[in-house]
Write an enzyme that holds these catalytic residues in place. Structure first.
Site, mmCIF file in Angstrom:
data_model
loop_
_atom_site.group_PDB
_atom_site.id
_atom_site.type_symbol
_atom_site.label_atom_id
_atom_site.label_comp_id
_atom_site.label_asym_id
_atom_site.label_seq_id
_atom_site.Cartn_x
_atom_site.Cartn_y
_atom_site.Cartn_z
ATOM 1 N N VAL A 99 0.855 -1.185 0.000
ATOM 2 C CA VAL A 99 0.000 0.000 0.000
ATOM 3 C C VAL A 99 0.888 1.231 0.000
ATOM 4 O O VAL A 99 1.813 1.347 0.809
ATOM 5 C CB VAL A 99 -0.947 0.017 1.226
ATOM 6 C CG1 VAL A 99 -1.693 1.349 1.305
ATOM 7 C CG2 VAL A 99 -1.948 -1.125 1.153
ATOM 8 N N ALA A 144 4.677 4.130 2.689
ATOM 9 C CA ALA A 144 4.160 2.875 2.116
ATOM 10 C C ALA A 144 4.376 1.753 3.129
ATOM 11 O O ALA A 144 5.082 1.932 4.137
ATOM 12 C CB ALA A 144 4.885 2.540 0.814
ATOM 13 N N LYS A 145 3.768 0.647 2.889
ATOM 14 C CA LYS A 145 4.007 -0.542 3.724
ATOM 15 C C LYS A 145 3.551 -1.756 2.942
ATOM 16 O O LYS A 145 2.720 -1.642 2.040
ATOM 17 C CB LYS A 145 3.219 -0.449 5.038
ATOM 18 C CG LYS A 145 3.805 -1.263 6.164
ATOM 19 C CD LYS A 145 4.997 -0.571 6.777
ATOM 20 C CE LYS A 145 5.552 -1.336 7.949
ATOM 21 N NZ LYS A 145 6.498 -0.507 8.715
ATOM 22 N N GLY A 146 4.057 -2.915 3.312
ATOM 23 C CA GLY A 146 3.626 -4.123 2.610
ATOM 24 C C GLY A 146 3.926 -5.357 3.417
ATOM 25 O O GLY A 146 4.425 -5.279 4.541
ATOM 26 N N ASP A 185 10.836 -5.157 8.347
ATOM 27 C CA ASP A 185 9.873 -4.904 9.427
ATOM 28 C C ASP A 185 9.712 -6.236 10.172
ATOM 29 O O ASP A 185 10.656 -7.042 10.173
ATOM 30 C CB ASP A 185 8.550 -4.378 8.844
ATOM 31 C CG ASP A 185 7.643 -3.781 9.915
ATOM 32 O OD1 ASP A 185 7.933 -2.684 10.402
ATOM 33 O OD2 ASP A 185 6.636 -4.426 10.281
#
Ligand code: NAD
Length: 459
Positions: A99, A144-146, A185
């Site tokens: 995202v 962003a992150k995923g 992460d």
């Protein structure tokens, strides 16, 4: 390179088994589906927590209504379903997410998480927090992150490598060194970043291969990583705690602290804070909790956790359950595990003076109110754990310039940046007579509002 996904609020791409390799501009976002009505899902979602925090700050500062509309939504959302051949010869399907919340300040930036609870709502929230975090830190990145929805402990190393590579391949041109830059992460590390780098570099045209090393940060040093990135988030947490202690006229020598999560962030924060004379007296991770009022040696605990898969049954301390851990009297609590750990229900259990948020989103809005009413100080995640993305930015800069900074330089630059951000948040909280989380949001939103006003809205 800049294709449809950039112009669309939400796109979901499904990679089917047997689908041939995408290339050129088609590598970025294939099949589109209608945008979601709203990024906020029913029930008490993590994105609702972000929205509550955002609205509180936006109301207070009277954020421009048009900018508010833009920032309340994520920009792009990608879901990929992809097959991987397991060691037993059978295929397993995985779901991965990326995202991209906002890129007004620079390329999208944010970690990748491998965890069974990874879902769109969570990734949306984590992506938005990255936008605010980069803006508070004053670095030229968006948010962003995923991640992949899976339990990595169920897979062998070769399977994990194939899962990672296939995910990176499925993301295709939706990541890139000047477009969207992942980092480690929860349950991901430097090795995973090296596999992503190698997969990305192997699937772009040959003349671009050597120019893509900064497609990920948090790489192993030999593969282009920065010294100091591994400890950076924990180091940043400790720098902010030092500032807090100085402000309060307190010495860290002899102070007690407890840590939830003993992975990258928690174990580094514990080791670095102990070196300043503070005493680690309780730790909880996914396997259980351990407590010792005289103090736990963080290095010894880490060695134990690496061998045994967690802190459970650590012999030099007593076992504690979750409630006992949370109720442990101490000066400082560092949540460094998952989100929503401090809630309206659990916040009254805490017996500390400071919560320093190493994790993203560990405190929900109900708990924020409880902590405020109880006079417990809080250094919010978008400030407290920004050391990771700050040193990721340093790694990205070093890669672009073909430079290698030494640890003294990295630490000094991190210290300057995070303490500057800390002081701005502290002063803004006083100026607006508000809590620190809201003050940090106001700083972030002001920066974003200014950029939108200067640049305008295309077309
Ligand atoms: P990690 O995978 O290295 O460690 C996670 C730790 O949390 C493990 O010890 C695990 O056992 C523990 N944990 C998981 N679920 C738990 C539960 N329900 N109760 C107690 N403990 C639990 O992950 P990390 O990189 O240290 O990330 C931890 C947090 O910090 C996450 O919120 C992450 O988003 C945030 N963060 C990480 C970085 C980074 O650079 N790694 C940067 C900023 C923020």
């Amino acid at each position: 390179m800049t294709t449809a996904i950039h112009d669309t609020q939400t796109r979901i791409r499904e990679e089917r088994s047997g689908e041939s390799r995408n290339n050129g501009s088609q590598r970025r976002a294939a099949a589109a589906v209608p945008p979601s009505e709203s990024p906020v899902v029913e029930g008490k979602s993590l994105y609702q927590n972000v929205t509550t925090q955002f609205n509180r700050a936006a109301d207070l500062m009277r954020l421009d209504p048009d900018v508010r509309k833009i920032l309340a939504q994520t920009k792009n959302e990608l879901v990929v379903n992809f097959p991987v051949k397991m060691n037993n010869g059978h295929v397993e399907m995985f779901t991965g997410y990326r995202v991209q919340h906002n890129d007004a300040l620079g390329p999208f930036k944010g970690g990748l998480r491998f965890h069974p609870d990874v879902r769109l709502d969570e990734v949306r929230a984590l992506a938005a927090w990255m936008t605010w975090k980069c803006a508070v830190a004053g670095i030229p990145f968006g948010g962003a992150k995923g991640g992949i929805q899976m339990d990595p402990s169920r897979y062998s190393a070769p399977e994990l490598e194939r899962i990672t590579r296939r995910f990176a391949y499925a993301l295709g041109d939706n990541i890139g060194p000047e477009y969207d830059i992942p980092a480690p992460d929860v349950n991901t590390n430097a090795q995973i970043m090296a596999w992503i780098l190698d997969t990305y570099a192997s699937t772009v045209p040959p003349h671009e291969r050597q120019r893509n090393i900064h497609v990920v940060t948090g790489k192993p040093i030999e593969a282009g990583g920065s010294v100091g990135r591994d400890k950076a988030t924990g180091q940043g947490v400790v720098y902010t705690i030092q500032e807090w202690a100085t402000d309060k006229g307190l010495s860290l020598e002899g102070m007690t602290f407890i840590v939830q999560g003993y992975g990258n962030v928690g174990s580094w924060a514990a080791r670095l804070l102990t070196r300043l004379g503070a005493r680690l007296i309780a730790v909880e991770d996914v396997t259980g909790g351990v407590r010792h009022p005289e103090g736990i040696d963080p290095e010894d605990l880490l060695r134990y956790a690496r061998v045994h898969g967690g802190v459970f049954r650590y012999p030099r301390g007593e076992f504690v359950d979750h409630i006992m851990f949370m109720q442990t009297p101490a000066d400082i609590f560092i949540p460094a595990a998952m989100e929503n750990q401090i809630t309206g229900q659990t916040a009254p259990w805490l017996n500390v003076r400071l919560v320093a948020e190493g994790a993203n989103g560990p405190t929900d809005p109900d708990a924020d109110e409880v902590l405020r009413n109880r006079g417990i100080d809080l250094i919010p995640d978008i400030l407290c754990n920004s050391g990771g993305v700050i040193v990721s930015y340093f790694e990205w800069l070093q890669n672009k310039r073909s430079e290698f900074w030494d640890i003294e330089e990295v630490d000094a630059k991190l210290h300057k940046r995070i303490t500057t951000a800390y002081r701005k948040v502290r002063d803004k909280a006083v100026e607006l007579d508000t809590d620190w989380r809201t003050a940090a949001y106001v700083i972030a939103l002001t920066r974003l509002e200014t950029v939108y006003k200067e640049r305008g809205i295309f077309p």
